[in-house]
Design a protein around this motif. Structure first.
Motif, PDB file in Angstrom:
ATOM      1  N   ALA A  26       0.830  -1.210   0.000  1.00 46.21           N
ATOM      2  CA  ALA A  26       0.000   0.000   0.000  1.00 46.21           C
ATOM      3  C   ALA A  26       0.860   1.254   0.000  1.00 46.21           C
ATOM      4  N   ILE A  27       2.029   1.196   0.652  1.00 47.73           N
ATOM      5  CA  ILE A  27       2.940   2.353   0.657  1.00 47.73           C
ATOM      6  C   ILE A  27       3.373   2.678  -0.764  1.00 47.73           C
ATOM      7  N   LEU A  28       3.716   1.634  -1.517  1.00 50.22           N
ATOM      8  CA  LEU A  28       4.096   1.849  -2.917  1.00 50.22           C
ATOM      9  C   LEU A  28       2.916   2.388  -3.726  1.00 50.22           C
ATOM     10  N   GLY A  29       1.703   1.927  -3.393  1.00 53.59           N
ATOM     11  CA  GLY A  29       0.524   2.426  -4.091  1.00 53.59           C
ATOM     12  C   GLY A  29       0.253   3.892  -3.809  1.00 53.59           C
ATOM     13  N   MET A  30       0.537   4.330  -2.587  1.00 55.23           N
ATOM     14  CA  MET A  30       0.323   5.737  -2.219  1.00 55.23           C
ATOM     15  C   MET A  30       1.193   6.671  -3.043  1.00 55.23           C
ATOM     16  N   SER A  37      -8.248  13.950   0.663  1.00 53.79           N
ATOM     17  CA  SER A  37      -7.739  14.640   1.857  1.00 53.79           C
ATOM     18  C   SER A  37      -8.132  13.923   3.146  1.00 53.79           C
ATOM     19  N   PHE A  38      -9.342  13.352   3.224  1.00 55.43           N
ATOM     20  CA  PHE A  38      -9.757  12.682   4.460  1.00 55.43           C
ATOM     21  C   PHE A  38      -8.917  11.426   4.710  1.00 55.43           C
ATOM     22  N   LEU A  39      -8.565  10.686   3.635  1.00 55.91           N
ATOM     23  CA  LEU A  39      -7.730   9.496   3.798  1.00 55.91           C
ATOM     24  C   LEU A  39      -6.298   9.887   4.152  1.00 55.91           C
ATOM     25  N   LEU A  40      -5.824  10.996   3.585  1.00 50.07           N
ATOM     26  CA  LEU A  40      -4.487  11.492   3.937  1.00 50.07           C
ATOM     27  C   LEU A  40      -4.428  11.883   5.408  1.00 50.07           C
ATOM     28  N   ASP A  41      -5.514  12.516   5.912  1.00 49.18           N
ATOM     29  CA  ASP A  41      -5.564  12.873   7.335  1.00 49.18           C
ATOM     30  C   ASP A  41      -5.429  11.625   8.208  1.00 49.18           C
ATOM     31  N   PHE A  42      -6.157  10.566   7.836  1.00 45.99           N
ATOM     32  CA  PHE A  42      -6.104   9.321   8.622  1.00 45.99           C
ATOM     33  C   PHE A  42      -4.694   8.725   8.606  1.00 45.99           C
ATOM     34  N   MET A  43      -4.072   8.702   7.436  1.00 46.71           N
ATOM     35  CA  MET A  43      -2.721   8.147   7.328  1.00 46.71           C
ATOM     36  C   MET A  43      -1.703   8.959   8.123  1.00 46.71           C
ATOM     37  N   LEU A  44      -1.860  10.281   8.145  1.00 46.64           N
ATOM     38  CA  LEU A  44      -0.945  11.132   8.924  1.00 46.64           C
ATOM     39  C   LEU A  44      -1.080  10.850  10.421  1.00 46.64           C
ATOM     40  N   VAL A  45      -2.301  10.632  10.875  1.00 40.75           N
ATOM     41  CA  VAL A  45      -2.516  10.288  12.285  1.00 40.75           C
ATOM     42  C   VAL A  45      -1.891   8.930  12.604  1.00 40.75           C
ATOM     43  N   PHE A  80       7.032   5.047   4.510  1.00 39.44           N
ATOM     44  CA  PHE A  80       5.661   5.491   4.759  1.00 39.44           C
ATOM     45  C   PHE A  80       5.592   7.015   4.819  1.00 39.44           C
ATOM     46  N   ARG A  81       6.545   7.645   5.526  1.00 37.61           N
ATOM     47  CA  ARG A  81       6.556   9.107   5.618  1.00 37.61           C
ATOM     48  C   ARG A  81       6.801   9.748   4.250  1.00 37.61           C
ATOM     49  N   LEU A  82       7.717   9.167   3.475  1.00 33.98           N
ATOM     50  CA  LEU A  82       7.993   9.730   2.151  1.00 33.98           C
ATOM     51  C   LEU A  82       6.771   9.592   1.233  1.00 33.98           C
ATOM     52  N   ALA A  83       6.063   8.473   1.338  1.00 32.21           N
ATOM     53  CA  ALA A  83       4.840   8.300   0.547  1.00 32.21           C
ATOM     54  C   ALA A  83       3.788   9.337   0.932  1.00 32.21           C
ATOM     55  N   LEU A  84       3.674   9.601   2.247  1.00 32.58           N
ATOM     56  CA  LEU A  84       2.731  10.634   2.695  1.00 32.58           C
ATOM     57  C   LEU A  84       3.153  12.013   2.196  1.00 32.58           C
ATOM     58  N   ASN A  85       4.473  12.266   2.176  1.00 26.31           N
ATOM     59  CA  ASN A  85       4.973  13.540   1.658  1.00 26.31           C
ATOM     60  C   ASN A  85       4.592  13.721   0.196  1.00 26.31           C
ATOM     61  N   ILE A  86       4.752  12.646  -0.578  1.00 26.89           N
ATOM     62  CA  ILE A  86       4.409  12.722  -1.999  1.00 26.89           C
ATOM     63  C   ILE A  86       2.908  12.970  -2.174  1.00 26.89           C
ATOM     64  N   SER A  87       2.089  12.259  -1.373  1.00 23.22           N
ATOM     65  CA  SER A  87       0.638  12.436  -1.463  1.00 23.22           C
ATOM     66  C   SER A  87       0.221  13.857  -1.096  1.00 23.22           C
ATOM     67  N   PRO A 247       7.141  13.239  13.517  1.00 25.71           N
ATOM     68  CA  PRO A 247       7.257  11.778  13.693  1.00 25.71           C
ATOM     69  C   PRO A 247       8.660  11.256  13.353  1.00 25.71           C
ATOM     70  N   SER A 248       9.285  11.855  12.322  1.00 24.14           N
ATOM     71  CA  SER A 248      10.643  11.435  11.973  1.00 24.14           C
ATOM     72  C   SER A 248      11.609  11.708  13.116  1.00 24.14           C
ATOM     73  N   LEU A 249      11.443  12.861  13.776  1.00 21.74           N
ATOM     74  CA  LEU A 249      12.303  13.186  14.920  1.00 21.74           C
ATOM     75  C   LEU A 249      12.079  12.203  16.065  1.00 21.74           C
ATOM     76  N   LEU A 250      10.816  11.816  16.314  1.00 22.31           N
ATOM     77  CA  LEU A 250      10.527  10.858  17.383  1.00 22.31           C
ATOM     78  C   LEU A 250      11.225   9.516  17.132  1.00 22.31           C
ATOM     79  N   ILE A 251      11.169   9.042  15.885  1.00 20.71           N
ATOM     80  CA  ILE A 251      11.803   7.765  15.566  1.00 20.71           C
ATOM     81  C   ILE A 251      13.323   7.897  15.610  1.00 20.71           C
TER      82      ILE A 251
END
Length: 693
Positions: A26-30, A37-45, A80-87, A247-251
């Motif tokens: 799914a990450i590759l699909g993103m 936008s609503f699905l992006l909000d869920f993924m960011l959370v 996952f974070r990079l995929a969210l950035n692209i989205s 989140p990147s800083l936390l990890i």
């Protein structure tokens, strides 16, 4: 209802492999498919929750092995974070908005000032890139190197604990597995930390692209003013960067915590609490300094005073706890001393076994430690188990456990075989070479190390693996290093088997057959013979390579003749006659013929007249020149037959057989001496030589 939920949750955890596989796909699909936008909000959370979970797990884990999947998880979360950035970039550049989560972060952190948000974003990136990630990467690199360098020493320490009995085999296997996993973890972390550094750099580039691309696209295509575009896309860009980099800083922090942790039996918070606030002196001094700052004009009084009083109370409570603990320790020590005195006799009895020598032990140099690694398919322990089984079938004895020890005083490739603490054999192995045994040629046409095959004393040479095939084609016997040691050990144990058969071992043998043959045992021991007298007969048989696996026949023969004599040597002769087929069988040729070297009757008569009894057995007392002539005759005949490849035995009358064997045993240990009474009537005898003096 709770039970039903638990069952469903258990089934869900069993399907985690499939779920994670779908998540990665799914990450590759993103990256390819636009997200609403609503699905992006869920993924960011989900991303934020996942990063917080990872950080908390690192704080509560006791060792790196409890979170061994962290390097792989680090790669997945980065993707996952990079995929969210692209989205989010796709939404910002196409529709000019990226959902409520990014908008909330932008307004909450930056407010109405884009510059403040940009500065905070840059600071977060700098902290992550230059401080946390850089430090964690360096620690991972050093830890991987040090862990790999320390692996041989830790492996030897585990083997030493196992050999000394401090741990059992299961614990040793677990420690070896943990050591290997720890080495793999730090090696993986050394590379995985580069993902986080690359993620931070990618975050900066994506942020700049969002800002410049959004302004250019919407000022040109949508007739939006420059300042309006800067305000809108500046906020969205800052919000997108913060949602990604926090989140990147936390990890990154979790990564640094995990690789800088030292092993402990409790969580990070418990260890910090004990180490940071455990000294009452430090807490009292801290309280004094803080209160001093509180009364100095110009300093804020309330914060310093509150913290100073808290430190003082903490120091006082710690001091009281120490006093209480000391009193409890003293009480426990007194109880322990009392209990120790009451168990003194039992402890003394148990301590006797701690300094007794092992019946059988193999000591190896540090270079041979890999052959004792039980994680390998072909290891020394497996071969020893086979040897013990073979000895029970072929000799009829139960060998004691064979102890394997590493001996740092030996050379790297040397080994010793000890019986009851005394060295009876030794040799040298090269694990990176093969031993080739001389097929009868005069020399070896290979570049290797000349040696003697340790088990049989044959000329041999250690050669490299590259020469193995050529040696095999030329007719040399090629032997692996481990096989050399195993063969040497087996031959040594067989030759020393009579030394290993003590009263305890004889008792175990008798108990093993008592259920089926209890009548003969009850008749023989102790009414006719004592256990020690039976042991002597069995030792005499093993000393001349006669197996004792037909224990029933042996015991019945002893019961038949034990009332007439208690002499172990004479009883042994009776038993040998009862075991005639067993005695003769190893010496028959391919046609079932027994080829014998006989003794001149005059020589037999001379030996018979000179026999004297002693505690060590019968022996003929002859003049030195007579002994020399006898030995010369045996040597000439024996060597001639050996060169011709003729199997043979020395055949004598029953009267002189034991005395003759005792006489020649030192000079001719492998020459069997049989009497006429030990040869079955249906066995064909062929004379191949005669001994005279």
């Amino acid at each position: 209802m709770l039970t039903a939920f638990t069952g469903k949750f258990g089934k869900l955890t069993e399907s985690l492999d499939v779920l994670i596989a779908f998540f990665v796909v799914a990450i590759l699909g993103m990256i390819i498919i636009p997200l609403p936008s609503f699905l992006l909000d869920f993924m960011l959370v989900v991303n934020i929750a996942l990063s917080i979970t990872i950080l908390l797990l690192t704080l509560f884990s006791k060792s790196v092995l409890e979170f061994s999947t962290f390097p792989t998880l680090l790669l997945i979360t980065t993707m996952f974070r990079l995929a969210l950035n692209i989205s989010s970039t796709r939404l910002i550049l196409t529709v000019g908005e990226a959902g409520s989560v990014i908008d909330t972060f932008a307004n909450f952190v930056a407010g109405n000032n884009i510059v403040v948000g940009a500065v905070i974003f840059i600071i977060i990136v700098i902290i992550q890139l230059m401080v946390v990630t850089n430090g964690a990467s360096r620690v991972s690199e050093v830890s991987a190197r040090f862990t790999l360098d320390a692996m041989p020493g830790k492996q030897m320490s585990i083997d030493a604990d196992l050999n000394s009995g401090l741990i059992d085999e299961d614990t040793a296997k677990k420690r070896r597995s943990d050591l290997e996993r720890e080495t793999q973890f730090f090696g993986a972390m050394d590379g995985a930390s580069k993902f986080v550094k690359g993620d931070a750099i990618a975050g900066i580039i994506i942020t700049v692209i969002n800002l410049i691309g959004g302004i250019v696209i919407h000022t040109v295509q949508s007739d939006m003013g420059f300042l309006e575009a800067l305000n809108q896309f500046g906020k969205l860009t800052i919000g997108d960067g913060l949602v990604s980099q926090i989140p990147s800083l936390l990890i990154s922090v979790a990564s640094g915590i995990l690789v800088t942790r030292s092993g402990s039996s409790t969580g990070f918070g418990t260890v910090v609490g004990k180490e940071l606030f455990s000294s009452p002196k430090v807490m009292m001094m801290l309280a004094s300094i803080l209160i001093l700052f509180a009364i100095i004009p110009g300093f804020p009084t309330l914060p310093f005073l509150v913290l100073g009083l808290a430190a003082g109370v903490s120091g006082y409570l710690t001091m009281e706890n120490e006093k209480k603990q000391q009193a409890e320790d003293k009480t426990d020590e007194m109880k322990s001393q009392t209990a120790l005195r009451t168990r003194q006799e039992k402890n003394e009895e148990e301590s006797i076994t701690s300094f007794q020598v092992d019946p059988i032990s193999v000591e190896i140099g540090y270079g041979l430690i890999p052959i004792a690694d039980e994680t390998k398919d072909n290891n020394l322990m497996d071969h020893i188990s086979i040897i013990r089984k073979q000895s029970s079938h072929e000799l009829g004895i139960l060998l004691s456990p064979i102890r394997i020890r590493d001996n740092l005083q030996l050379k790297a490739n040397d080994y010793l075989i000890k019986i009851k603490g005394n060295t009876v054999a030794k040799g040298e192995l090269f694990l990176d070479k093969f031993l080739i045994v001389d097929p009868g040629e005069t020399d070896f046409d290979f570049d290797g190390i000349l040696t003697k095959e340790p088990a049989f004393g044959l000329d041999a040479m250690w050669v490299n693996e590259s020469d193995k095939e050529a040696a095999d084609l030329r007719g040399y016997t090629v032997v692996e290093p481990l096989t050399v040691l195993v063969t040497h050990l087996k031959e040594t144990l067989y030759k020393s088997s009579y030394e290993l058969l003590g009263r305890q071992e004889v008792k175990q043998l008798l108990e093993g057959i008592k259920d089926k043959y209890g009548v003969v045992i009850d008749e023989l021991i102790p009414d006719i013979l004592r256990l020690g007298e039976v042991q002597k007969v069995l030792q005499n048989l093993l000393k001349e390579n006669i197996p004792i696996n037909d224990l029933v026949t042996i015991l019945e023969t002893l019961a038949d003749y034990g009332n007439t004599t208690k002499e172990a040597e004479l009883l042994t002769e009776y038993v040998r006659q009862s075991l005639s087929r067993t005695v003769v069988k190893p010496h028959l040729d391919d046609n079932g013929v027994l080829q014998v070297v006989t003794i001149l009757p005059d020589t037999e008569e001379m030996i018979s007249r000179s026999i004297q009894k002693s505690s060590a057995g019968s022996i003929p007392v002859l003049q030195p020149e007579m002994v020399t002539k006898l030995f010369d005759s045996i040597t000439a005949t024996h060597n001639q037959l050996v060169m011709r490849g003729v199997p043979h035995v020395l055949l004598s009358s029953p009267k002189i057989r034991p005395a003759l064997k005792n006489l020649i045993s030192y000079n001719f240990p492998d020459l069997a001496v049989l009497s006429l009474n030990e040869v079955p009537n249906d066995v064909v005898i062929e004379s191949v030589g005669m001994i005279e003096s």
